[in-house]
Design a protein around this motif. Structure first.
Motif, PDB file in Angstrom:
ATOM      1  N   SER A 164     -18.673   0.713 -20.867  1.00 49.04           N
ATOM      2  CA  SER A 164     -18.062   1.992 -21.209  1.00 49.04           C
ATOM      3  C   SER A 164     -17.635   2.706 -19.934  1.00 49.04           C
ATOM      4  N   ARG A 165     -16.528   3.434 -20.040  1.00 47.85           N
ATOM      5  CA  ARG A 165     -16.073   4.337 -18.970  1.00 47.85           C
ATOM      6  C   ARG A 165     -15.910   5.712 -19.596  1.00 47.85           C
ATOM      7  N   PHE A 166     -16.329   6.734 -18.869  1.00 50.85           N
ATOM      8  CA  PHE A 166     -16.185   8.084 -19.388  1.00 50.85           C
ATOM      9  C   PHE A 166     -16.177   9.081 -18.238  1.00 50.85           C
ATOM     10  N   GLU A 167     -15.774  10.298 -18.539  1.00 47.47           N
ATOM     11  CA  GLU A 167     -15.704  11.354 -17.537  1.00 47.47           C
ATOM     12  C   GLU A 167     -16.486  12.565 -18.016  1.00 47.47           C
ATOM     13  N   ARG A 168     -17.011  13.311 -17.065  1.00 40.31           N
ATOM     14  CA  ARG A 168     -17.701  14.563 -17.353  1.00 40.31           C
ATOM     15  C   ARG A 168     -17.272  15.588 -16.316  1.00 40.31           C
TER      16      ARG A 168
END
Length: 133
Positions: free
Chosen positions: A12-16
């Motif tokens: 998974s790749r995600f941003e915060r």
């Protein structure tokens, strides 16, 4: 941990967003063997000092215990499923490790001769048996 010649799967790749408004890019992935020592460092720094049973055992207070723990974990990790959360710097290099998850697959589905029917009850019994150890 994975051998050097195996590709590491990115799950998974995600941003915060940080409090200052900047964006932190993260990924969940299999750890490459090149990051094995850093994974052990992370566990020795955080898990050994914060996890209830390990904290109660006092492992964190004895450098010899931490060294022994690291050697044991190296062997255990060969049988477990490990994923890490790290900064995603758009390369295959592992950035700072921000989290580690380690899971052992247990397939024992009996409890004192009873066949347990539901996954939830099987999970409960597994948790109880692990705590009894």
């Amino acid at each position: 941990m994975l051998p050097n010649n195996e590709a590491c799967r990115v799950w998974s790749r995600f941003e915060r967003k940080r409090k200052d408004g900047s964006v932190l890019k993260l990924r969940i992935q299999d750890p490459p063997s090149s990051a094995q020592e850093r994974v052990l460092d992370f566990i020795a720094k955080y898990f050994v000092t914060e996890e209830t049973f390990q904290k109660a055992a006092g492992i964190y207070s004895n450098p010899d215990s931490i060294a022994e723990y690291r050697e044991i974990i190296k062997e255990i990790f060969k049988k477990w499923i490990i994923v890490i959360c790290c900064e995603d710097n758009n390369s295959e290099d592992v950035g700072d490790i921000l989290g580690v998850s380690a899971v052992e697959l247990v397939e024992d589905k009996s409890f004192d001769g009873l066949e347990l029917q539901t996954k939830e009850i099987q999970n409960l019994i597994t948790i109880m048996l692990e705590c009894e150890k």
